[in-house]
Design an enzyme around this catalytic site. Structure first.
Site, PDB file in Angstrom:
ATOM      1  N   GLY A  59      -3.628  -3.111  -7.608  1.00 38.21           N
ATOM      2  CA  GLY A  59      -2.260  -2.680  -7.878  1.00 38.21           C
ATOM      3  C   GLY A  59      -1.274  -3.716  -7.380  1.00 38.21           C
ATOM      4  N   GLY A 107       2.607  -4.117  -5.618  1.00 32.80           N
ATOM      5  CA  GLY A 107       3.723  -3.415  -4.981  1.00 32.80           C
ATOM      6  C   GLY A 107       4.884  -4.376  -4.831  1.00 32.80           C
ATOM      7  N   GLY A 108       5.919  -3.869  -4.215  1.00 30.49           N
ATOM      8  CA  GLY A 108       7.119  -4.672  -4.055  1.00 30.49           C
ATOM      9  C   GLY A 108       6.868  -5.928  -3.225  1.00 30.49           C
ATOM     10  CG  PHE A 109       4.249  -5.914   0.201  1.00 25.30           C
ATOM     11  CD1 PHE A 109       3.500  -6.493   1.202  1.00 25.30           C
ATOM     12  CD2 PHE A 109       3.698  -4.891  -0.545  1.00 25.30           C
ATOM     13  CE1 PHE A 109       2.241  -6.036   1.456  1.00 25.30           C
ATOM     14  CE2 PHE A 109       2.448  -4.449  -0.281  1.00 25.30           C
ATOM     15  CZ  PHE A 109       1.709  -5.011   0.724  1.00 25.30           C
ATOM     16  N   GLY A 110       3.732  -7.564  -2.914  1.00 24.76           N
ATOM     17  CA  GLY A 110       2.558  -8.360  -3.245  1.00 24.76           C
ATOM     18  C   GLY A 110       1.497  -7.517  -3.915  1.00 24.76           C
ATOM     19  CB  VAL A 168      -3.319  -3.505  -3.473  1.00 22.28           C
ATOM     20  CG1 VAL A 168      -4.421  -2.835  -2.681  1.00 22.28           C
ATOM     21  CG2 VAL A 168      -1.955  -3.158  -2.899  1.00 22.28           C
ATOM     22  CE  LYS A 199       1.402  -2.991   1.678  1.00 21.68           C
ATOM     23  NZ  LYS A 199       1.896  -1.642   1.985  1.00 21.68           N
ATOM     24  CG  ASP A 242       9.154   4.171  -1.047  1.00 22.30           C
ATOM     25  OD1 ASP A 242       9.783   4.828  -1.916  1.00 22.30           O
ATOM     26  OD2 ASP A 242       8.632   3.069  -1.271  1.00 22.30           O
TER      27      ASP A 242
END
Ligand SMILES: *[C@@H]1O[C@H](CO)[C@@H](O)[C@H](O)[C@H]1NC(C)=O
Ligand SMILES: *[C@@H]1O[C@H](CO)[C@@H](O)[C@H](O)[C@H]1NC(C)=O
Ligand SMILES: *[C@@H]1O[C@H](CO)[C@@H](O)[C@H](O)[C@H]1NC(C)=O
Ligand SMILES: *[C@@H]1O[C@H](CO)[C@@H](O)[C@H](O)[C@H]1NC(C)=O
Ligand SMILES: *[C@@H]1O[C@H](CO)[C@@H](O)[C@H](O)[C@H]1NC(C)=O
Ligand SMILES: *[C@@H]1O[C@H](CO)[C@@H](O)[C@H](O)[C@H]1NC(C)=O
Ligand SMILES: *[C@@H]1O[C@H](CO)[C@@H](O)[C@H](O)[C@H]1NC(C)=O
Ligand SMILES: *[C@@H]1O[C@H](CO)[C@@H](O)[C@H](O)[C@H]1NC(C)=O
Ligand SMILES: *[C@@H]1O[C@H](CO)[C@@H](O)[C@H](O)[C@H]1NC(C)=O
Length: 885
Positions: free
Chosen positions: A609, A611-614, A616, A630, A728
């Protein structure tokens, strides 16, 4: 009615007959006639009265024991089948399973007969239930020790087996003397259909002065017409002439029955016939509905001005539409299609001559039934077949009788099933751990097509692991630990393990090979209680030739244990293993180097997947534990601080509904978190993402997910010091493991708080995801645990509707408004996710919707706490359970 009772006894009791012969089952008539409790060595015999062949019951049941009735009750007039019984002590449900002599979906007359005869020497008259397959049939209340009692039902049998079960209700041991199966034409008795059966109350042949019984062969369906004669009270009328059948093909009555009738004697009640009918209530049907069928034919020549004309009433309510005159030597039939129902269960059926009538009323025959529902469905037939084969192969005793899943209260030990409306139950879990099984693993396990969890651990199973397990699409856990299996793990299974769809546990199998060359040779058993997952990396590594892991795997071999222990390859950090509730491998947090991450993720090969930060990535530790890595991307908006917040927080919080951290990496500029792997991905995708053609989550699964994620949040809000706000909460941050258990993830935005529950803090920066942010936080930056409650309310609405938090059509609408508007009109069907195909309990959905709307109240003080939410969701789960009983 007492007259009738002794006639019943006399009538049904044929004469003993010595003839023995071997007859196939069913016999040439298509009937099956079973003498219950007849020793199996006895090959069967022909009944003297009917000339029908009777067979012993041993072939149809593996339960119970045979007994003879006590000598004091043996009467020469008894049919042979009454002399012995089979009784079923100590079992809640005991069943006969009889191959259906007619095609699936045929109608049958099924008759069970009973004479107690003090067979057990206890002189205690039992009361017990009969079930026809998965549906309640009747309560058998033995009221006299030496009298034959009969239970009879006319019912559809949907499958290829007729199953009759005796159910111990705590009022004595169930027993049975005989069991008759008579296939019928489907047209007959239209009131008996796929969802409704007719239970016989009485079947009377009026005016039979010689008390002879009409049944097979005069009645081709072997209905037993009980003679009724009382010459002092009734004039008996009969004719030697044949009576023609009725034009109504839904009914058939033998001429012999129609050739006799009664009329009132002249006297005080010269113009009426009154018959009391009583529907005996039982615990399942306290107010049974009654179906009456009455048969008329004129048997006398009615000449000149004479007229026989009458009306029919039930409890003084007119039943016949018009005054009725029977036809000469032609059968006529009156019946009701829908059951009559009065709370007393007492019905007076009367025939009154009209004023114009010169002759009294007559009646030739009557049948009275109560109706029972047969709407419960049996377990999927392929599942049943597989379970029967498994039961036979391993000679399983337990309580494995009758249908495996239904009724829900009788589900077999070690099984779990899924129940949905108007779909047969399916087997989803089978636990045969510690069951002393020996021999090979037969392929029919692979016929349990919907199984998710199969536990065969700690038995004496030998041979190899069948590859057919890999064809079970929903299987997520296969536990073969602690057997004597040999050979290698089949390639199909390895593929399933590698793609993350299956966890295989196979430790403590001394002769099992985990790759082509190395077998687990060991005598010493591992001390560790570790549940072992397959060591995919080792297999993968052999292929890719990664040196590091090869070394590790060699180390393991030299250690020579039957199980694989996690290796501590991190710089100095301690790694221990322990067994958690769900058997997943858990390690204390440890630090990884970037190079180790490369090995774990096979060079960051598979992205799970973004995400906003990189990204997974999928990965495997050397011990085979599957993990999610992650990795913070350089360009990520998530700062180092947030990253470390999450790492630090995760080392402190541990809850089964929060994703747990296996370790982390801080290696130069590289930062990564290593989590437990959640093989079913996130809830958002499950509801409406990539997985679109996969099965939709059931309502029950959705509530479970709601309860579990609520528990995770409740823990953050109440059990930590300081308390945390997640900030969140959203469906993409709720992850699901192989058993679809939900865990809240992503703690990068976690905010610590003082423990004071409702306190608010002002924050400098708004974080969160559009559609989920509570109004007071969005507008005034006022943050509290109630902000999470709001977001969780949106998650609940998504679970109900399958929609996004902001609906796009026709114009962007907030899901809360969208649902509120529709529910205000009382219209829940319109909002419920259509992919559940209507399989949910409406009350339960309403309740969840109600909770969701409370959670999303504008005013944060009006919102419940997560503790309230957990409690209320649990009630919804219970509502939904009741729905499927
Ligand atoms: C029942 O009686 C028959 C003959 O009368 C005898 O052969 C049989 O062994 C008896 N069965 C039992 C269980 O006592
Ligand atoms: C069984 O019948 C007896 C006698 O008619 C009655 O008293 C008793 O309540 C009945 N038991 C059940 C469980 O129906
Ligand atoms: C069976 O009959 C009952 C009563 O007439 C009716 O309500 C029900 O829908 C019928 N079931 C089927 C499957 O036709
Ligand atoms: C009753 O009917 C019989 C013939 O059916 C007749 O002989 C008799 O006289 C009648 N008795 C009375 C009291 O009407
Ligand atoms: C049926 O008739 C009997 C006597 O004829 C009477 O006592 C009873 O109350 C009646 N029952 C009903 C339900 O009408
Ligand atoms: C039929 O007879 C019963 C009992 O005598 C009476 O209660 C009822 O009103 C009569 N019905 C008709 C239609 O005459
Ligand atoms: C009785 O007979 C007369 C004359 O035939 C007829 O008019 C009347 O309708 C009849 N009554 C009934 C109840 O059938
Ligand atoms: C399976 O059955 C065994 C033995 O009855 C029991 O110890 C074990 O807890 C069961 N496993 C599950 C997951 O229910
Ligand atoms: C397995 O079989 C061995 C010998 O055949 C026996 O000693 C042992 O008790 C069995 N174990 C189980 C769990 O049945």
């Amino acid at each position: 009615m007492t007259v009738r009772r002794w006639l019943l006894l006399l009538g049904l009791a044929g004469v003993l007959h010595g003839v023995r012969c071997q007859q196939p089952v069913p016999d040439s008539t298509g009937f099956i006639s079973i003498d219950c409790g007849l020793p199996e060595q006895a090959s069967g015999y022909v009944d003297a009265a009917t000339k029908l062949p009777y067979v012993p019951d041993g072939a149809f049941t593996d339960a119970g024991s045979n007994h003879n009735i006590s000598a004091e009750y043996v009467a020469p007039s008894y049919s042979k089948r009454y002399l012995n019984v089979r009784s079923f002590p100590g079992a809640r449900r005991s069943c006969y399973t009889i191959p259906a002599p007619a095609p699936a979906g045929s109608k049958y007359l099924i008759r069970a007969t009973f004479i107690y005869g003090n067979y057990d020497g206890l002189n205690r008259l039992p009361v017990f239930d009969l079930h026809l397959g998965v549906n309640f049939w009747t309560t058998v209340n033995i009221t006299r020790p030496g009298t034959a009692q009969i239970a009879e039902v006319i019912a559809f049998v949907p499958g290829e087996y007729v199953q009759v079960c005796l159910v111990d209700t705590g009022s004595g041991t169930p027993f049975i003397s005989g069991l008759d199966l008579r296939p019928m034409t489907n047209k007959l008795y239209a009131q008996a259909n796929a969802t409704q059966a007719l239970v016989l109350v009485e079947r009377t042949n009026f005016g039979v002065s010689d008390l002879s019984l009409v049944r097979y062969p005069e009645d081709p369906y072997d209905r037993v017409w009980i003679p009724w004669s009382d010459p002092e009270a009734w004039t008996e009328i009969s004719t030697p002439e044949k009576v023609q059948g009725s034009a109504d093909l839904r009914f058939h009555v033998p001429s012999a029955v129609m050739q006799t009738a009664i009329a009132p004697r002249n006297g005080s009640r010269t113009r009426t016939i009154e018959l009391p009918w009583s529907a005996v209530p039982n615990h399942a049907y306290p107010e049974p509905g009654l179906i009456g069928i009455v048969f008329f034919a004129e048997l006398e020549v009615v000449a000149g001005d004479a007229l026989r004309q009458f009306e029919m009433t039930i409890n003084t309510v007119l039943w016949s539409k018009a005054p009725y005159t029977p036809k000469y030597l032609i059968s006529d039939i009156f019946f009701n299609s829908e059951p009559h129902q009065v709370s007393s269960g007492q019905y007076n059926f009367s025939l009154n001559a009209t004023t114009n009538s010169t002759l009294p009323p007559i009646i030739n025959a009557a049948e009275v039934f109560t109706v029972v529902s047969t709407a419960n469905l049996a377990t999927d037939s392929k599942d049943v077949e597989a379970m029967s084969a498994i039961k036979a192969k391993y000679q399983v005793k337990k309580n494995w009788a009758g249908d495996p899943c239904a009724p829900k209260t009788f589900v077999w030990d070690g099984l779990s099933c899924s129940y949905a409306i108007s779909m047969p139950p399916r087997i989803t879990r089978l636990n045969m751990s510690f069951s002393g099984l020996s021999g090979g693993i037969p392929s029919y396990f692979a016929n349990l097509k919907e199984i998710k969890y199969l536990d065969l651990s700690y038995n004496n199973l030998t041979g190899s692991i069948p590859n057919s397990f890999s064809e079970l699409p929903f299987l997520v856990v296969l536990d073969l630990t602690g057997n004597q299996l040999n050979g290698s793990i089949p390639s199909g299974l390895i593929k399933r393990i590698q793609d993350g769809s299956l966890s295989l546990r196979f430790g403590k199998n001394a002769d099992l090979c985990i790759n082509g060359s190395s077998c687990q040779h060991t005598k010493e058993k591992s001390k560790s209680m570790l549940a072992v997952y397959i060591v995919v990396p080792i297999l993968a590594v052999v292929v890719t030739g990664l040196l590091v892991v090869l070394l590790l795997s060699r180390k393991r071999k030299t250690r020579g244990t039957g199980s694989v222990k996690p290796q501590n390859e991190a710089g100095g950090a301690q790694s221990r293993s322990r067994n958690s509730d769900d058997g997943l491998l858990q390690l204390d947090n440890r630090r990884f180097t970037y190079r180790e991450l490369e090995a774990i993720t096979n060079n960051f090969k598979t992205v799970l997947g973004r995400g906003g930060f990189g990204c997974v990535y999928d990965g495997f530790l050397a011990d085979g534990t599957q993990v999610a890595v992650k990795l913070r991307s350089q360009s990520s908006g998530q700062g180092e601080r947030e990253f470390l917040t999450e790492a630090q927080t995760l080392t402190k919080i541990h809850h089964k509904n929060l994703v747990s951290m296996v370790g982390y990496c801080k290696d130069g500029e590289y930062m990564a978190l290593v989590y437990e792997h959640m093989s079913e991905g996130n809830l958002e995708d499950k509801l409406r993402g990539k997985d679109h053609n996969a099965r939709s989550l059931t309502w029950r699964q959705r509530i479970c997910i709601a309860v579990e994620s609520a528990r995770g949040l409740e823990y953050l809000h109440t059990s930590c010091s300081p308390a945390f706000v997640h900030r969140d909460v959203k469906t993409s941050n709720i992850l699901l493991n192989a058993n679809l258990e939900a865990k809240v993830a992503d703690f990068g935005l976690l905010k610590a708080f003082s423990r004071d529950g409702d306190s608010q803090v002002s924050t400098a920066r708004l974080v969160g995801t559009k559609g989920y942010i509570a109004p007071e936080y969005a507008v005034a930056m006022q943050l509290s645990v109630k902000s999470d409650v709001y977001s969780f309310g949106v998650v609940l609405l998504e679970l109900i509707t399958g929609q996004q938090p902001i609906l796009q059509c026709p114009q962007p609408t907030n899901i809360i408004q969208w649902v509120r508007q529709r529910l205000a009109k009382g219209n829940i069907e319109e909002v419920v996710d259509a992919r559940m195909l209507g399989n949910y309990d409406v009350n339960s959905v309403w309740k969840v919707a109600d909770i969701a709307l409370k959670c999303t109240a504008q005013d944060s003080t009006q919102r419940p706490t997560m503790t309230d939410v957990v409690a209320q969701l649990q009630e919804c789960l219970q509502l939904d359970e009741q729905h499927f009983i």
